[in-house]
Design a protein around this motif. Structure first.
Motif, PDB file in Angstrom:
ATOM      1  N   LEU A 191      32.724  34.501  48.549  1.00 60.94           N
ATOM      2  CA  LEU A 191      32.434  35.647  47.676  1.00 60.94           C
ATOM      3  C   LEU A 191      32.759  36.955  48.382  1.00 60.94           C
ATOM      4  CD1 LEU A 191      31.231  36.968  45.139  1.00 60.94           C
ATOM      5  CD2 LEU A 191      28.967  36.709  46.197  1.00 60.94           C
ATOM      6  N   THR A 192      32.367  37.069  49.641  1.00 59.18           N
ATOM      7  CA  THR A 192      32.682  38.281  50.413  1.00 59.18           C
ATOM      8  C   THR A 192      34.187  38.467  50.541  1.00 59.18           C
ATOM      9  OG1 THR A 192      30.629  38.140  51.673  1.00 59.18           O
ATOM     10  CG2 THR A 192      32.414  39.414  52.646  1.00 59.18           C
ATOM     11  N   ALA A 193      34.896  37.384  50.823  1.00 58.84           N
ATOM     12  CA  ALA A 193      36.342  37.476  51.043  1.00 58.84           C
ATOM     13  C   ALA A 193      37.109  37.846  49.788  1.00 58.84           C
ATOM     14  CB  ALA A 193      36.858  36.147  51.606  1.00 58.84           C
ATOM     15  N   ILE A 194      36.759  37.251  48.650  1.00 57.97           N
ATOM     16  CA  ILE A 194      37.556  37.497  47.436  1.00 57.97           C
ATOM     17  C   ILE A 194      37.333  38.899  46.875  1.00 57.97           C
ATOM     18  CG2 ILE A 194      37.724  35.054  46.834  1.00 57.97           C
ATOM     19  CD1 ILE A 194      35.555  35.500  44.720  1.00 57.97           C
ATOM     20  N   THR A 195      36.183  39.492  47.165  1.00 53.99           N
ATOM     21  CA  THR A 195      35.955  40.858  46.678  1.00 53.99           C
ATOM     22  C   THR A 195      36.707  41.891  47.520  1.00 53.99           C
ATOM     23  OG1 THR A 195      33.892  40.944  47.958  1.00 53.99           O
ATOM     24  CG2 THR A 195      33.717  40.388  45.620  1.00 53.99           C
ATOM     25  N   GLN A 196      37.327  41.447  48.594  1.00 55.05           N
ATOM     26  CA  GLN A 196      38.142  42.344  49.414  1.00 55.05           C
ATOM     27  C   GLN A 196      39.633  42.205  49.120  1.00 55.05           C
ATOM     28  OE1 GLN A 196      36.881  41.256  53.376  1.00 55.05           O
ATOM     29  NE2 GLN A 196      34.913  42.296  53.189  1.00 55.05           N
ATOM     30  N   LEU A 197      39.986  41.297  48.206  1.00 53.51           N
ATOM     31  CA  LEU A 197      41.395  41.092  47.852  1.00 53.51           C
ATOM     32  C   LEU A 197      41.858  42.169  46.868  1.00 53.51           C
ATOM     33  CD1 LEU A 197      41.355  37.242  47.208  1.00 53.51           C
ATOM     34  CD2 LEU A 197      42.392  38.400  49.176  1.00 53.51           C
ATOM     35  N   PRO A 198      43.084  42.653  47.000  1.00 56.68           N
ATOM     36  CA  PRO A 198      43.612  43.586  46.006  1.00 56.68           C
ATOM     37  C   PRO A 198      44.020  42.837  44.746  1.00 56.68           C
ATOM     38  CG  PRO A 198      45.300  43.083  47.616  1.00 56.68           C
ATOM     39  CD  PRO A 198      44.041  42.403  48.097  1.00 56.68           C
ATOM     40  N   PRO A 199      44.104  43.514  43.590  1.00 61.99           N
ATOM     41  CA  PRO A 199      44.596  42.864  42.371  1.00 61.99           C
ATOM     42  C   PRO A 199      45.973  42.251  42.609  1.00 61.99           C
ATOM     43  CG  PRO A 199      43.642  44.992  41.859  1.00 61.99           C
ATOM     44  CD  PRO A 199      43.695  44.912  43.354  1.00 61.99           C
ATOM     45  N   SER A 200      46.206  41.090  42.013  1.00 59.95           N
ATOM     46  CA  SER A 200      47.454  40.364  42.240  1.00 59.95           C
ATOM     47  C   SER A 200      48.360  40.454  41.017  1.00 59.95           C
ATOM     48  CB  SER A 200      47.153  38.898  42.548  1.00 59.95           C
ATOM     49  OG  SER A 200      46.693  38.239  41.382  1.00 59.95           O
ATOM     50  N   PRO A 201      49.639  40.150  41.169  1.00 61.83           N
ATOM     51  CA  PRO A 201      50.573  40.230  40.034  1.00 61.83           C
ATOM     52  C   PRO A 201      50.187  39.335  38.855  1.00 61.83           C
ATOM     53  CG  PRO A 201      51.794  40.162  42.093  1.00 61.83           C
ATOM     54  CD  PRO A 201      50.357  39.914  42.442  1.00 61.83           C
ATOM     55  N   LEU A 202      49.794  38.093  39.124  1.00 64.74           N
ATOM     56  CA  LEU A 202      49.416  37.200  38.029  1.00 64.74           C
ATOM     57  C   LEU A 202      48.145  37.683  37.329  1.00 64.74           C
ATOM     58  CD1 LEU A 202      50.116  33.674  39.586  1.00 64.74           C
ATOM     59  CD2 LEU A 202      51.499  34.908  37.905  1.00 64.74           C
ATOM     60  N   GLU A 203      47.196  38.158  38.110  1.00 68.50           N
ATOM     61  CA  GLU A 203      45.964  38.703  37.537  1.00 68.50           C
ATOM     62  C   GLU A 203      46.266  39.867  36.599  1.00 68.50           C
ATOM     63  OE1 GLU A 203      41.932  41.123  38.959  1.00 68.50           O
ATOM     64  OE2 GLU A 203      43.519  40.664  40.380  1.00 68.50           O
ATOM     65  N   LEU A 204      47.128  40.762  37.037  1.00 69.58           N
ATOM     66  CA  LEU A 204      47.460  41.930  36.220  1.00 69.58           C
ATOM     67  C   LEU A 204      48.217  41.518  34.963  1.00 69.58           C
ATOM     68  CD1 LEU A 204      48.526  44.384  39.074  1.00 69.58           C
ATOM     69  CD2 LEU A 204      46.397  44.414  37.760  1.00 69.58           C
ATOM     70  N   ALA A 205      49.059  40.492  35.065  1.00 76.38           N
ATOM     71  CA  ALA A 205      49.825  40.050  33.905  1.00 76.38           C
ATOM     72  C   ALA A 205      48.930  39.427  32.843  1.00 76.38           C
ATOM     73  CB  ALA A 205      50.896  39.049  34.342  1.00 76.38           C
ATOM     74  N   GLU A 206      47.969  38.590  33.271  1.00 78.32           N
ATOM     75  CA  GLU A 206      47.131  37.851  32.321  1.00 78.32           C
ATOM     76  C   GLU A 206      45.770  38.514  32.088  1.00 78.32           C
ATOM     77  OE1 GLU A 206      47.623  34.828  30.750  1.00 78.32           O
ATOM     78  OE2 GLU A 206      49.040  33.636  31.940  1.00 78.32           O
ATOM     79  N   SER A 207      45.415  39.479  32.942  1.00 83.59           N
ATOM     80  CA  SER A 207      44.092  40.100  32.930  1.00 83.59           C
ATOM     81  C   SER A 207      43.007  39.029  33.108  1.00 83.59           C
ATOM     82  CB  SER A 207      43.855  40.885  31.634  1.00 83.59           C
ATOM     83  OG  SER A 207      42.678  41.668  31.737  1.00 83.59           O
ATOM     84  N   LEU A 208      43.214  38.201  34.151  1.00 80.44           N
ATOM     85  CA  LEU A 208      42.271  37.142  34.497  1.00 80.44           C
ATOM     86  C   LEU A 208      42.029  37.194  36.007  1.00 80.44           C
ATOM     87  CD1 LEU A 208      43.706  34.197  32.357  1.00 80.44           C
ATOM     88  CD2 LEU A 208      41.661  35.558  31.872  1.00 80.44           C
ATOM     89  N   GLU A 209      40.816  37.570  36.391  1.00 83.78           N
ATOM     90  CA  GLU A 209      40.492  37.809  37.798  1.00 83.78           C
ATOM     91  C   GLU A 209      40.671  36.572  38.667  1.00 83.78           C
ATOM     92  OE1 GLU A 209      36.707  39.665  40.316  1.00 83.78           O
ATOM     93  OE2 GLU A 209      36.354  38.609  38.426  1.00 83.78           O
ATOM     94  N   GLN A 210      40.404  35.396  38.104  1.00 87.17           N
ATOM     95  CA  GLN A 210      40.465  34.177  38.903  1.00 87.17           C
ATOM     96  C   GLN A 210      41.883  33.863  39.394  1.00 87.17           C
ATOM     97  OE1 GLN A 210      39.577  34.514  35.748  1.00 87.17           O
ATOM     98  NE2 GLN A 210      40.060  32.746  34.467  1.00 87.17           N
ATOM     99  N   LEU A 211      42.898  34.424  38.759  1.00 89.05           N
ATOM    100  CA  LEU A 211      44.267  34.221  39.243  1.00 89.05           C
ATOM    101  C   LEU A 211      44.481  34.904  40.594  1.00 89.05           C
ATOM    102  CD1 LEU A 211      46.280  34.604  35.919  1.00 89.05           C
ATOM    103  CD2 LEU A 211      45.814  32.497  37.189  1.00 89.05           C
ATOM    104  N   ARG A 212      43.768  35.972  40.848  1.00 88.85           N
ATOM    105  CA  ARG A 212      43.833  36.628  42.162  1.00 88.85           C
ATOM    106  C   ARG A 212      43.420  35.661  43.265  1.00 88.85           C
ATOM    107  NH1 ARG A 212      40.103  41.889  43.301  1.00 88.85           N
ATOM    108  NH2 ARG A 212      40.702  42.180  41.119  1.00 88.85           N
ATOM    109  N   TRP A 213      42.390  34.885  42.980  1.00 89.13           N
ATOM    110  CA  TRP A 213      41.885  33.951  43.980  1.00 89.13           C
ATOM    111  C   TRP A 213      42.872  32.809  44.208  1.00 89.13           C
ATOM    112  CZ3 TRP A 213      36.832  33.455  40.686  1.00 89.13           C
ATOM    113  CH2 TRP A 213      36.270  34.729  40.542  1.00 89.13           C
TER     114      TRP A 213
END
Length: 248
Positions: A191-213
């Motif tokens: 949980l700590t690690a994923i909240t430090q990740l920047p938004p990812s291309p797939l996440e931005l395309a689908e608007s689904l946060e779990q794709l960032r992970w």
């Protein structure tokens, strides 16, 4: 095993301001979510809110709540903030949506049980079989494809897989589609690690946060449920929930 449920609850909502405090048959929505979560195997249930009105309301009905930074971009960030304020060492943290007043305790327990078997997964979430074409083709109900071990390969607002050899009217007969239910479980370090990740291309395309992970290489294990829930996003959803309560 110490499993903590955290319920993010924002006051601001474009389509339904003050959503957590909406009255549903004599109880607020957030009170119903807390009551359902308390029937599960969770050791503790805490509301994470950005608003003093929600904090005071939860404490007023005997619930536990913490006030979090109002600038968090997502519920996941709010869950991390709340967990850090609690100052305990949990084995898993369950993120329970604050607009799911009919969440089933068994759905929460299905995720908790995944963390009871070593080694625990980094992340986990729920999936449910798609039962209608309306569900399958709705962009508001994300679909998910899994590997042979039940780990998520990809989430999409589009039906996956695409049935190239068949008309869309036959897709449900040709493949067992799954949709995503937005209940998440995390190991605290993840949980700590994923909240430090920047938004990812797939996440931005689908608007689904779990794709960032997934893009960052994290494994998301899934548990399956047949149980349906009713999410509340609009005044029309409130009326649908009231009809459901009247029918109980």
């Amino acid at each position: 095993m110490l499993a903590i449920g955290i319920i993010p609850a924002r006051y601001a909502s474009t389509r339904l301001p003050g959503k957590p405090l909406v009255d549903l048959g004599g109880q607020s929505m957030i009170q119903r979510v807390v009551a359902q979560a308390r029937q599960s195997s969770l050791s503790r249930v805490v509301v994470a809110t950005d608003d003093a009105r929600i904090l005071e309301h939860v404490q007023g009905f005997g619930g536990e709540a913490v006030l979090t930074n109002p600038d968090h971009p997502s519920g996941t960030d709010r869950v991390r903030d709340a967990y850090e304020q609690l100052g305990v060492a949990a084995d898993c943290i369950i993120n329970i949506q604050g607009d799911e007043p009919f969440i089933h305790p068994a759905q929460i327990d299905a995720l908790v049980q995944l963390f009871a078997v070593p080694p625990p997964p980094p992340l986990a979430t729920l999936v449910k079989p798609v039962v209608s074409s309306e569900e399958l083709f709705s962009p508001h109900l994300p679909k998910v494809v899994l590997d042979a071990q039940g780990n998520a390969l990809y989430f999409s607002r589009h039906p996956l897989p695409y049935q190239r050899q068949h008309p869309e009217t036959e897709w449900l007969q040709q493949h067992r589609y799954l949709r995503h239910i937005g209940l998440y479980a995390y190991r605290p370090d993840v949980l700590t690690a994923i909240t430090q990740l920047p938004p990812s291309p797939l996440e931005l395309a689908e608007s689904l946060e779990q794709l960032r992970w997934l893009e960052a290489g994290y494994r998301i294990q899934t548990a399956e449920t047949e149980l349906e829930t009713i999410g509340i996003d609009t005044p029309e959803d409130v009326e649908r929930a009231l009809q459901h309560l009247r029918g109980q």
